[in-house]
Design a protein around this motif. Structure first.
Motif, mmCIF file in Angstrom:
data_model
loop_
_atom_site.group_PDB
_atom_site.id
_atom_site.type_symbol
_atom_site.label_atom_id
_atom_site.label_comp_id
_atom_site.label_asym_id
_atom_site.label_seq_id
_atom_site.Cartn_x
_atom_site.Cartn_y
_atom_site.Cartn_z
ATOM 1 N N ASP A 100 0.534 -1.200 0.221
ATOM 2 C CA ASP A 100 -0.050 -0.236 -0.020
ATOM 3 C C ASP A 100 0.978 1.224 -0.067
ATOM 4 N N LYS A 101 0.185 2.278 -0.382
ATOM 5 C CA LYS A 101 0.948 3.614 -0.419
ATOM 6 C C LYS A 101 1.063 4.217 1.072
ATOM 7 N N ALA A 102 2.130 4.481 1.642
ATOM 8 C CA ALA A 102 2.166 4.813 2.987
ATOM 9 C C ALA A 102 2.498 6.762 2.706
ATOM 10 N N PHE A 103 2.334 7.573 3.705
ATOM 11 C CA PHE A 103 2.774 8.836 3.371
ATOM 12 C C PHE A 103 2.967 9.692 4.530
ATOM 13 N N ALA A 104 3.590 10.694 4.489
ATOM 14 C CA ALA A 104 3.891 11.634 5.744
ATOM 15 C C ALA A 104 3.517 13.220 4.919
ATOM 16 N N ARG A 105 2.220 13.767 5.284
ATOM 17 C CA ARG A 105 1.708 14.967 4.718
ATOM 18 C C ARG A 105 2.889 16.143 4.722
ATOM 19 N N PRO A 106 3.509 16.341 6.122
ATOM 20 C CA PRO A 106 4.122 17.645 6.280
ATOM 21 C C PRO A 106 5.155 17.758 5.129
ATOM 22 N N THR A 107 5.797 16.589 4.809
ATOM 23 C CA THR A 107 7.077 16.449 4.061
ATOM 24 C C THR A 107 6.682 16.046 2.554
ATOM 25 N N ALA A 141 -3.450 -4.142 9.086
ATOM 26 C CA ALA A 141 -3.364 -3.227 10.190
ATOM 27 C C ALA A 141 -2.896 -1.943 9.475
ATOM 28 N N ILE A 142 -3.377 -0.695 9.987
ATOM 29 C CA ILE A 142 -3.272 0.603 9.504
ATOM 30 C C ILE A 142 -2.837 1.361 10.602
ATOM 31 N N LEU A 143 -1.875 2.266 10.707
ATOM 32 C CA LEU A 143 -1.298 3.217 11.499
ATOM 33 C C LEU A 143 -1.719 4.627 10.899
ATOM 34 N N THR A 157 0.671 4.651 7.663
ATOM 35 C CA THR A 157 1.558 3.643 7.370
ATOM 36 C C THR A 157 1.015 2.401 7.608
ATOM 37 N N TYR A 158 1.285 1.293 7.398
ATOM 38 C CA TYR A 158 0.752 -0.286 7.554
ATOM 39 C C TYR A 158 1.846 -1.054 8.475
ATOM 40 N N ASP A 159 1.202 -2.101 9.311
ATOM 41 C CA ASP A 159 1.907 -2.955 10.058
ATOM 42 C C ASP A 159 1.491 -4.513 9.501
ATOM 43 N N ASP A 160 2.243 -5.303 10.124
ATOM 44 C CA ASP A 160 1.935 -6.862 9.923
ATOM 45 C C ASP A 160 0.816 -7.155 10.937
ATOM 46 N N VAL A 161 0.109 -8.108 10.696
ATOM 47 C CA VAL A 161 -1.072 -8.859 11.456
ATOM 48 C C VAL A 161 -0.531 -10.382 11.590
ATOM 49 N N TYR A 162 -1.158 -10.804 12.502
ATOM 50 C CA TYR A 162 -0.719 -12.249 12.715
ATOM 51 C C TYR A 162 -1.780 -12.777 13.718
ATOM 52 N N LEU A 163 -2.111 -14.189 13.570
ATOM 53 C CA LEU A 163 -2.873 -14.978 14.551
ATOM 54 C C LEU A 163 -2.219 -15.500 15.743
#
Length: 189
Positions: A100-107, A141-143, A157-163
Motif C-alpha cells: 500500500d501507499k504510505a505517506f507523511a503529509r508535512p514533508t 493493520a493501518i497506522l 503507514t501499515y503494519d503486519d498482523v498475525y493470528l
C-alpha cells in the motif's frame, strides 16, 4: 476448495512468521467475531471452542504510539456485521503480503509499504445481500495520525498482523462466603 478459478490462492509466506499457522483454522466453523473496543484486535470464536485473535505485530497496549486499527475489505466487514454471530466454515486461510501507499503529509513523502495481512476463504454461496462468502477476504493493520485542528490524515503507514490463540488468565474461584461484620445477631423469639 483451496482456490478459485478467478483468484488463485495467495503464495505462502516465510515459515518464521509470528503466531499460529493460518492453515490450522481450515475446516473450523467460525461462530462469532468480536472487535476489541480498546485494542486493535479481533477475536474469532470457533464451534470447537478454539478462540483466535488477529493482532498487530509490535503493538504494545502500554505504549500505543501512532493509533493503529484493523481494517478489512467491505465484503468481510459485511459478513462480520451485526451482533458478531456468524456461521462460516473456513476453507482456506493464509498470511499474505500486501503493498500500500504510505505517506507523511508535512514533508509530502510517499513510499510503498509492504505488510502482512490475514486472508480467509469461507464455504458457502452468496448471502441474502449478495456478498460472496466463498471469495478471499482480508484483514490488515493501518497506522494513522490526524491533525487535531483539521482532522486531516497527516501520516499513514501499515503494519503486519498475525493470528494467535487467545490467552485467558486463570479465573479465580468464586467464594460465596458470608460477610463478617463485627456484630453478633441473636435469634428473634
Amino acid at each position: 476448495m483451496a482456490g478459485s478459478p478467478s483468484r488463485p490462492r495467495p503464495p505462502p509466506l516465510r515459515l518464521d512468521h509470528l503466531g499460529i499457522n493460518p492453515a490450522d483454522l481450515v475446516g473450523k466453523v467460525l461462530k462469532s467475531v468480536r472487535r476489541s473496543e480498546k485494542h486493535p484486535s479481533l477475536t474469532l470464536a470457533f464451534a470447537d471452542g478454539t478462540r483466535v485473535q488477529i493482532m498487530v505485530d509490535g503493538y504494545d497496549p502500554v505504549h500505543k504510539g501512532v493509533p493503529k486499527e484493523l481494517e478489512m475489505d467491505p465484503s468481510l466487514s459485511d459478513l462480520f456485521a451485526g451482533e458478531g454471530a456468524v456461521n462460516l466454515t473456513v476453507t482456506d486461510c493464509a498470511l499474505i503480503t500486501l503493498s500500500d501507499k504510505a505517506f507523511a503529509r508535512p514533508t509530502n513523502d510517499q513510499w510503498d509499504q509492504n505488510h502482512l495481512g490475514v486472508a480467509f476463504k469461507f464455504a458457502g454461496p452468496n448471502d441474502a445481500s449478495g456478498v460472496s462468502q466463498s471469495g478471499w477476504h482480508c484483514v490488515w493493520a493501518i497506522l494513522q495520525d490526524h491533525d487535531e485542528a483539521t482532522g486531516e490524515c497527516v501520516f499513514r503507514t501499515y503494519d503486519d498482523v498475525y493470528l494467535e490463540h487467545l490467552q485467558r488468565s486463570p479465573r479465580k474461584p468464586r467464594h460465596h462466603a458470608r460477610r463478617k461484620s463485627g456484630l453478633t445477631a441473636s435469634p428473634v423469639p
